[in-house]
Structures are given as C-alpha cells and as structure tokens.
Write a protein that holds these residues in place. Structure first.
Motif: not given
Length: 313
Positions: A239, A217, A215, A231-233, A228, A242-243, A245, A170
């Motif tokens: 994206y 989450t 990423a 979150s970090t990537r 939720y 993240v989607s 996850l 993160y």
C-alpha cells in the motif's frame, strides 16, 4: 445552483456516452432543480442509478433567497417535485452529499424518506488540502508517513496521459488477483479526455527503477473538491505505492486550493487505510428504493452468489 462536479452536463455526457436523463423543475424560464440519472434494464425491471465512475449525484437545487428556513422549505418543495417526475421503476440507487448548498441539501434526505425511499449513511474522509503541506504531512499518522517515505525511495511518480494505459493496468491487476471487474470502464477514455481538456483530472502512476508500473490512481476535481476516484496496484506492490500517489494528489490539491474527498468507506480495512491521511469523517446519504419483485431477485442473487458452482445472470 450549487452542485458537484458530477452534476456537470459534460461529465454526465462523457460518463454515459450521452445516455443520461434528468428530472427538471423550472421557475418561469429558469431551471431551479435538476436530478440526473441513468436508466438500465434487468429483464423486465427498470433500474435508476448514477452513471459509472460517478460517486455522488442527487438533486441540484437553487433554493433562492431569504432566511435559512425559507430556503429550506423552498429546497424541499423543489426536491419533492423532482422525485415526483421520476419514471416508474423497480429500483433506485444514488448517493448524495448533504453538505451541498451550505448544508441545506440535508433536507433532500427527509424528502426522499417522505416519498418512501430508504435513507442510510455512507462515510468518507475529507482532507482540507488548502492547509500548508507541512501541516498536512504532520497530520498524517506515522504508519502512513513511513510507507510513503519508503515508496519515495523506490518509485517515481509520473502523470499518465494515455487512458488505455490505466485501463490495461487496472484489468491486469484484477486478473492477477482472480477478481471480477465491477467498474464499467467503457466510457473511461472519453471521460478522461474531457477531464484533461478542462484541466479537472489526472492519472498518477508510480513506477519502479526499470519503468515498470506499480500503482496508478485517477483523481478528478471541480467545485472546490478533488475526488479520489479509482486506484489500482500490481499484485506484488504494497500500500506504500498507493499512499505515495495519494500524498502526491494532496499536494496537487493544495496547489489548486481544494479539499480532497477520499471517497466512500466500504470496509473496516479501507477505513483504517484512509483514516491515516489525517482527514475528518464526513457522512453522505445513500438513497435506495426497491420494489418487492426486484428485492426478491436481489435476494436470490445473493443466495446463489454464495455458491461458486452457480451462476446468476
């Protein structure tokens, strides 16, 4: 007494290292109202807020039995008593979920307003993951499903058991973007440990073919809702990771029979991204109170923040 995961004493204790306080209302020997908070100081100013990593709070109330109008009046009375117990303060800030207590918690906003607090909306998306995964998938927009399919081809999703792995990733991603960390992660390891012990939280990570993290989450759950939370990537990641996850979290929420709260919407970009997951828009209430001297300090802070050559502490 209906409340959220964030009202749980174990959550509050872990999120604050035990440094939280509560206003309490009793009926005989039974507690019928709680309003948890944390106190910090900025110079001479006393600030009352929610703990770090805590996304909603506000009053938890047992409105008793009776007709809806009777319960509404009783809840308002208890909330009023909780507010009146708060210590003198320069600033107050909390988010509340008005859907709690079958919607009776809406009256909390009226009571705060009556006590000269400002009350405004904050929006979130809520996905009913109790529906079948096929229904959840078809409810998502095509622009959300396509990146997930591509991410499934490139990445593997793993459960991460070491909170330090998340914190390091993160902070590294923020540094790579030249951004300042605005989330207090000091108590994250203790909070994650408590969540793991109670099987109420998980860190999901997306990794590429050579096990490089792309990423991560952090989601938590309790009282019928999964949140939720963080979150970090990586800088180079899109994206889609993240989607993926979030889609994994939705499937986990389905197994547990939960609703997924995609957290507050803070920008139009975030709204566009989260709306693609097929949830319904839901309103929280933001409760705020700022005394004039502290309001002037905040105004000065915003003024100086516009000029990167100035620093205001």
């Amino acid at each position: 007494m209906e409340s959220s995961l964030f009202h749980e004493p174990w959550w509050l204790s872990a999120a604050t290292n035990g440094q939280y306080e509560e206003a309490i209302v009793k009926r005989d020997t039974s507690i019928v109202g709680r309003l948890p908070y944390v106190t910090t100081y900025r110079g001479p100013f006393r600030l009352i807020r929610m703990p770090a990593l805590t996304h909603i709070l506000g009053p938890a109330v047992d409105a008793g039995w009776g007709k809806p109008q009777t319960k509404l009046i009783q809840r308002a009375s208890i909330t009023r008593a909780l507010i009146d117990q708060l210590p003198p303060r320069s600033f107050f800030y909390q988010h509340i979920d008005p859907s709690l207590d079958d919607g009776l918690a809406n009256v909390d906003g009226l009571v705060f307003q009556e006590r000269k607090f400002s009350v405004g909306p904050q929006y979130t998306f809520e996905v009913d993951c109790r529906l079948e995964p096929s229904t959840l998938w078809s409810s998502m927009s095509q622009k959300t499903r396509q990146p997930i399919r591509r991410a499934e081809e490139k990445y593997t999703v793993q459960d991460i058991s070491d909170p330090a792995t998340f914190v390091t990733f993160y902070l590294a991603n923020l540094k790579a973007r030249g951004q300042r960390n605005r989330v207090d992660l000091a108590n994250f390891p203790a909070l994650f440990s408590e969540c793991r012990t109670r099987q109420s939280g998980i860190i999901l990570g997306a990794f590429d073919h050579d096990s490089t993290p792309i990423a991560m989450t952090f989601v938590v759950w309790g009282h019928g809702t999964m949140y939720y939370l963080l979150s970090t990537r990586a800088l180079a990641a899109d994206y889609g990771a993240v989607s993926l996850l979030l889609w994994t979290a939705m499937q986990e929420a389905h197994k547990l029979g939960l609703v997924l709260d995609l957290d507050g919407v803070y920008s139009s970009g975030t709204a566009r991204f989260l709306s693609g997951f097929g949830g319904r828009l839901k309103t929280r209430l933001v409760i705020r109170q700022s005394q004039p001297p502290y309001s002037l300090l905040q105004l000065a802070h915003r003024y100086y923040a516009r000029d990167e050559t100035h620093y205001f502490t």
